[in-house]
Motif scaffolding. Structure first.
Motif, mmCIF file in Angstrom:
data_model
loop_
_atom_site.group_PDB
_atom_site.id
_atom_site.type_symbol
_atom_site.label_atom_id
_atom_site.label_comp_id
_atom_site.label_asym_id
_atom_site.label_seq_id
_atom_site.Cartn_x
_atom_site.Cartn_y
_atom_site.Cartn_z
ATOM 1 N N ARG A 42 0.815 -1.224 0.000
ATOM 2 C CA ARG A 42 0.000 0.000 0.000
ATOM 3 C C ARG A 42 0.846 1.270 0.000
ATOM 4 O O ARG A 42 0.435 2.306 -0.513
ATOM 5 C CB ARG A 42 -0.936 -0.001 1.207
ATOM 6 N N SER A 156 -6.523 -11.267 5.167
ATOM 7 C CA SER A 156 -6.327 -11.762 3.803
ATOM 8 C C SER A 156 -5.356 -10.906 3.008
ATOM 9 O O SER A 156 -5.043 -11.216 1.862
ATOM 10 C CB SER A 156 -7.679 -11.758 3.081
ATOM 11 N N GLY A 158 -1.770 -8.158 2.562
ATOM 12 C CA GLY A 158 -0.313 -8.302 2.596
ATOM 13 C C GLY A 158 0.212 -8.510 4.004
ATOM 14 O O GLY A 158 0.878 -9.510 4.307
ATOM 15 N N VAL A 159 -0.098 -7.597 4.902
ATOM 16 C CA VAL A 159 0.389 -7.699 6.283
ATOM 17 C C VAL A 159 -0.310 -8.848 6.998
ATOM 18 O O VAL A 159 0.314 -9.684 7.671
ATOM 19 C CB VAL A 159 0.155 -6.370 7.045
ATOM 20 N N THR A 179 -13.122 -10.643 3.987
ATOM 21 C CA THR A 179 -14.383 -10.656 3.253
ATOM 22 C C THR A 179 -14.733 -12.084 2.814
ATOM 23 O O THR A 179 -13.885 -12.980 2.834
ATOM 24 C CB THR A 179 -14.293 -9.704 2.033
ATOM 25 N N LYS A 182 -12.616 -14.526 0.653
ATOM 26 C CA LYS A 182 -11.241 -14.817 1.071
ATOM 27 C C LYS A 182 -11.190 -15.664 2.344
ATOM 28 O O LYS A 182 -10.115 -15.905 2.897
ATOM 29 C CB LYS A 182 -10.469 -13.506 1.260
ATOM 30 N N HIS A 197 -16.248 -10.037 7.541
ATOM 31 C CA HIS A 197 -16.653 -8.680 7.963
ATOM 32 C C HIS A 197 -17.862 -8.154 7.209
ATOM 33 O O HIS A 197 -18.420 -7.114 7.576
ATOM 34 C CB HIS A 197 -15.482 -7.697 7.915
ATOM 35 N N GLU A 240 -7.376 2.103 5.060
ATOM 36 C CA GLU A 240 -7.454 2.989 3.895
ATOM 37 C C GLU A 240 -8.786 3.724 3.916
ATOM 38 O O GLU A 240 -9.821 3.156 3.571
ATOM 39 C CB GLU A 240 -7.316 2.156 2.615
ATOM 40 N N LEU A 269 1.444 1.656 15.156
ATOM 41 C CA LEU A 269 2.689 1.008 14.722
ATOM 42 C C LEU A 269 3.273 1.732 13.510
ATOM 43 O O LEU A 269 2.555 2.031 12.561
ATOM 44 C CB LEU A 269 2.412 -0.455 14.336
ATOM 45 N N SER A 271 6.432 0.632 11.252
ATOM 46 C CA SER A 271 7.409 -0.460 11.205
ATOM 47 C C SER A 271 8.829 0.089 11.077
ATOM 48 O O SER A 271 9.062 1.141 10.486
ATOM 49 C CB SER A 271 7.086 -1.421 10.068
HETATM 50 N N1 LIG Z 1 2.129 1.020 10.206
HETATM 51 C C1 LIG Z 1 2.961 0.532 9.313
HETATM 52 O O1 LIG Z 1 4.186 0.569 9.467
HETATM 53 C C2 LIG Z 1 2.379 -0.113 8.087
HETATM 54 C C3 LIG Z 1 3.133 -0.985 7.303
HETATM 55 C C4 LIG Z 1 2.527 -1.612 6.223
HETATM 56 C C5 LIG Z 1 1.202 -1.321 5.894
HETATM 57 N N2 LIG Z 1 0.512 -0.419 6.659
HETATM 58 C C6 LIG Z 1 -0.901 -0.098 6.365
HETATM 59 O O2 LIG Z 1 -1.688 -1.223 6.695
HETATM 60 C C7 LIG Z 1 -2.826 -1.264 5.850
HETATM 61 C C8 LIG Z 1 -2.931 -2.635 5.207
HETATM 62 O O3 LIG Z 1 -1.794 -2.890 4.412
HETATM 63 P P1 LIG Z 1 -1.745 -4.211 3.527
HETATM 64 O O4 LIG Z 1 -0.488 -4.118 2.730
HETATM 65 O O5 LIG Z 1 -1.961 -5.411 4.344
HETATM 66 O O6 LIG Z 1 -2.992 -3.945 2.546
HETATM 67 P P2 LIG Z 1 -3.877 -4.998 1.748
HETATM 68 O O7 LIG Z 1 -3.019 -6.115 1.257
HETATM 69 O O8 LIG Z 1 -4.645 -4.237 0.763
HETATM 70 O O9 LIG Z 1 -4.853 -5.584 2.868
HETATM 71 C C9 LIG Z 1 -5.901 -4.814 3.401
HETATM 72 C C10 LIG Z 1 -6.744 -5.701 4.263
HETATM 73 O O10 LIG Z 1 -7.803 -4.924 4.843
HETATM 74 C C11 LIG Z 1 -8.960 -5.735 4.851
HETATM 75 N N3 LIG Z 1 -10.192 -4.964 4.942
HETATM 76 C C12 LIG Z 1 -10.705 -4.085 4.074
HETATM 77 N N4 LIG Z 1 -11.883 -3.609 4.545
HETATM 78 C C13 LIG Z 1 -12.116 -4.219 5.707
HETATM 79 C C14 LIG Z 1 -13.151 -4.150 6.679
HETATM 80 N N5 LIG Z 1 -14.203 -3.338 6.523
HETATM 81 N N6 LIG Z 1 -13.060 -4.898 7.799
HETATM 82 C C15 LIG Z 1 -12.002 -5.708 7.985
HETATM 83 N N7 LIG Z 1 -10.977 -5.821 7.103
HETATM 84 C C16 LIG Z 1 -11.031 -5.083 5.987
HETATM 85 C C17 LIG Z 1 -8.871 -6.501 3.551
HETATM 86 O O11 LIG Z 1 -9.667 -7.659 3.676
HETATM 87 P P3 LIG Z 1 -10.704 -8.131 2.554
HETATM 88 O O12 LIG Z 1 -10.095 -7.849 1.226
HETATM 89 O O13 LIG Z 1 -10.802 -9.595 2.857
HETATM 90 O O14 LIG Z 1 -11.938 -7.343 2.798
HETATM 91 C C18 LIG Z 1 -7.396 -6.833 3.488
HETATM 92 O O15 LIG Z 1 -7.128 -8.041 4.146
HETATM 93 C C19 LIG Z 1 -2.648 -0.131 4.846
HETATM 94 O O16 LIG Z 1 -3.399 0.980 5.275
HETATM 95 C C20 LIG Z 1 -1.172 0.180 4.913
HETATM 96 O O17 LIG Z 1 -0.881 1.515 4.547
HETATM 97 C C21 LIG Z 1 1.057 0.176 7.754
#
Ligand SMILES: NC(=O)c1ccc[n+]([C@@H]2O[C@H](COP(=O)([O-])OP(=O)(O)OC[C@H]3O[C@@H](n4cnc5c(N)ncnc54)[C@H](OP(=O)(O)O)[C@@H]3O)[C@@H](O)[C@H]2O)c1
Length: 323
Positions: A42, A156, A158-159, A179, A182, A197, A240, A269, A271
């Motif tokens: 992301r 489901s 990346g993280v 969802t 998945k 969810h 997001e 967090l 990272s």
């Molecule tokens: N703090 C940090 O250092 C750090 C590091 C990396 C990423 N991040 C942030 O973490 C977030 C996720 O990153 P990612 O790479 O894992 O993104 P991703 O691969 O797009 O995964 C997003 C996840 O959110 C879930 N989601 C969406 N709507 C939802 C809802 N209403 N209820 C529950 N789950 C829901 C999706 O599930 P479904 O598709 O199954 O709905 C999916 O599993 C981003 O905002 C990113 O910027 C932060």
């Protein structure tokens, strides 16, 4: 070299194009990588779009200072800077760089480690920032222990796909939330229970969690609180919201205040990109403790499609660009 470049901020298909540009120069503490594979996360979208706006304080106010995005990388060391003693040309590495959507990219030597022989470049590139975040969220922020119950919201993605596997490996009882389409994936990752969810809330299932890793959905801290044990901990990783000013970061800003008024712990967090944890990921990958879920790979000239695929919420696990 061929690279995917941008001159202005915007959406992938509006601003990204393939171009021939000069290979990057490296500093004394950097290595030059011939890129094999680049993970899509992301953060790549945030840097490309220049959103939320505070991002631009670092990347350039009106336009991006550097043209190439992509930070998760696996590649071969082509050249090393004058002060680099830990790596040499020919080493196959993975980690974090600047500008991975290109044939060559510069990386700090401290941000790449040797890629284990039994791990492919695609798998390695998929396992850098996402897995680092999952590892640090569970270990350093949640301080997850064997036998504890953890809820991974966004299991489901990346993280989340790494978080489920790491928490299971540590002996936790894992509930993953995702969802409908998945649910099978999250079960295959090893989750003991799965919440959909689109039909269920985090409080469904009659359980309170010692830890919640919140990676998606932007639930309020008060809402998360209801699903925690009296001394449980909620770790806000991200979500997001599309907000242009804070982009979902506001919940993390509130965590210190929430922790003041409850016995539960709330923490945001960010990272940390460090050698020791990348080395830990290499060990986990090599041992098969974690296996990245690769949704799809894209060639370099379809990088815009890869970013859009992730942005559309269609990815199951990780998306990788292969160079
Ligand atoms: N703090 C940090 O250092 C750090 C590091 C990396 C990423 N991040 C942030 O973490 C977030 C996720 O990153 P990612 O790479 O894992 O993104 P991703 O691969 O797009 O995964 C997003 C996840 O959110 C879930 N989601 C969406 N709507 C939802 C809802 N209403 N209820 C529950 N789950 C829901 C999706 O599930 P479904 O598709 O199954 O709905 C999916 O599993 C981003 O905002 C990113 O910027 C932060």
């Amino acid at each position: 070299m061929r690279a995917v470049v941008q001159d202005e901020y915007g959406e992938a298909h509006d601003v990204l194009r393939v171009a021939e540009i000069e290979p990057p120069a490296i500093g004394d503490d950097e290595v030059l990588l011939r890129v094999h594979a680049a993970g899509v996360e992301r953060g790549a979208w945030h840097l490309m779009a220049g959103l939320p706006y505070p991002v631009r304080a670092v990347t350039g106010l009106r336009a991006p200072k550097t043209p190439v995005r992509g930070r998760e990388v696996a590649g071969r060391v082509e050249a090393v800077g004058a002060r680099v003693e830990t790596l040499k040309p020919g080493d196959e590495v993975f980690g974090i760089c600047e500008g991975a959507f290109a044939e060559f990219a510069p990386a700090k030597a401290a941000k790449v480690v040797l890629r284990p022989d039994n791990v492919t470049p695609v798998q390695a590139a998929a396992t850098t920032i996402s897995a680092l975040t999952a590892l640090q969220g569970l270990r350093d922020s949640a301080k997850l222990e064997s036998g504890q119950h953890v809820l991974v919201i966004g299991a489901s993605g990346g993280v989340g796909s790494f978080a489920v596997q790491i928490a299971k490996a540590w002996g936790a009882h894992v509930t993953g939330m995702c969802t409908t389409g998945k649910v099978d994936l999250v079960r295959d990752l090893g989750a003991d229970d799965v919440l959909d969810h689109t039909k269920q809330d985090i409080t469904d299932g009659g359980r309170h969690y010692d830890a919640i890793l919140d990676i998606g959905g932007h639930r309020t801290l008060r809402h998360l609180r209801r699903a925690l044990t009296p001394r449980g901990c909620a770790v806000i990783v991200g979500s997001e919201t599309g907000g242009r000013l804070l982009g979902g970061f506001q919940r993390a800003l509130w965590t210190p205040f929430m922790s003041l008024v409850t016995s539960q712990r709330f923490t945001g967090l960010i990272s940390s990109e460090n050698t020791a944890d990348l080395q830990e990921l290499a060990t986990l990958l090599s041992a098969g403790t974690i296996t990245p879920t690769i949704d799809q790979t894209f060639p370099l000239d379809r990088t815009a499609d890869a970013i859009q695929h992730l942005q559309d919420g269609r990815a199951r696990g990780k998306v990788v660009v292969v160079i």
